[in-house]
Scaffold this active site. Structure first.
Site, PDB file in Angstrom:
ATOM      1  N   GLY A 180       4.740  -6.752   2.085  1.00 27.43           N
ATOM      2  CA  GLY A 180       3.872  -6.600   3.252  1.00 27.43           C
ATOM      3  C   GLY A 180       2.458  -6.309   2.821  1.00 27.43           C
ATOM      4  N   CYS A 181       1.747  -5.598   3.647  1.00 26.07           N
ATOM      5  CA  CYS A 181       0.340  -5.289   3.404  1.00 26.07           C
ATOM      6  C   CYS A 181       0.169  -4.479   2.124  1.00 26.07           C
ATOM      7  CB  CYS A 181      -0.214  -4.503   4.589  1.00 26.07           C
ATOM      8  SG  CYS A 181      -1.853  -3.857   4.320  1.00 26.07           S
ATOM      9  N   PHE A 182      -0.717  -4.915   1.256  1.00 26.33           N
ATOM     10  CA  PHE A 182      -0.888  -4.190  -0.013  1.00 26.33           C
ATOM     11  C   PHE A 182      -1.515  -2.822   0.176  1.00 26.33           C
ATOM     12  CE2 PHE A 182      -4.405  -7.527  -1.207  1.00 26.33           C
ATOM     13  CZ  PHE A 182      -5.266  -7.072  -0.213  1.00 26.33           C
TER      14      PHE A 182
END
Length: 178
Positions: free
Chosen positions: A13-15
């Site tokens: 997902g979002c880093f």
């Protein structure tokens, strides 16, 4: 303390969220946000977000194996994202948010495959985490590094990164850096 740090490259997902959660672990020396697994040289955030580069948002975790083992890094990683969601995590949709482990050597590949196989038994849905050898890691733009630390009141961070950080602190209390 080991003389030699090891590296894990993970996308879930979002880093921003992954970075903030994993950097709390004792033995983790650094976490760098970036892109990997695509087919375009020197991708940009805008390009990766378009879904046209093939890259995933990933983090590179530099860790001391004498303090935290690779499988423990994997355990924390799999705790903070849903490996059964194909090309998405929470509100983030697209192949850039896929669950992926990019391995640095044969030993990491074997450990990651065994871990995913065991995880598959725990879920009703299939684990869709990709396991591939890392070809190239591209460091994300500076504004994405330490994003949560720089933007703790950002609404996205409040709703998504913070709960993942709390989950790591709770579940891995003994492994959280003091």
């Amino acid at each position: 303390m080991s003389d030699q740090l090891e590296t894990a490259t993970l996308g879930g997902g979002c880093f921003w969220c992954t970075e903030a959660a994993l950097e709390q672990l004792a033995g983790v020396e650094s976490v760098t946000s970036g892109y990997a697994g695509g087919h375009v040289d020197d991708p940009t955030y805008k390009g990766v977000c378009s879904g046209n580069t093939g890259h995933a948002e990933v983090v590179q975790v530099e860790f001391d194996p004498d303090v935290i083992a690779y499988d423990e890094v994997l355990e924390a990683f799999f705790e903070i994202h849903d490996p059964t969601q194909l090309n998405r995590q929470g509100p983030d949709v697209g192949s850039q948010y896929r669950s992926i482990v990019l391995t640095h050597d044969e030993e990491q590949r074997e450990v990651a495959e065994a871990y995913v196989e065991a995880l598959d038994e725990e879920y009703d849905d299939d684990v869709v985490t990709e396991i591939e050898p890392l070809e190239t890691f591209y460091r994300a733009e500076e504004r994405h590094q330490d994003y949560f630390a720089k933007n703790p009141d950002d609404a996205y961070c409040t709703f998504h990164a913070k709960p993942k950080m709390e989950k790591v602190r709770e579940k891995f209390e003994a492994k959280v850096a003091k």
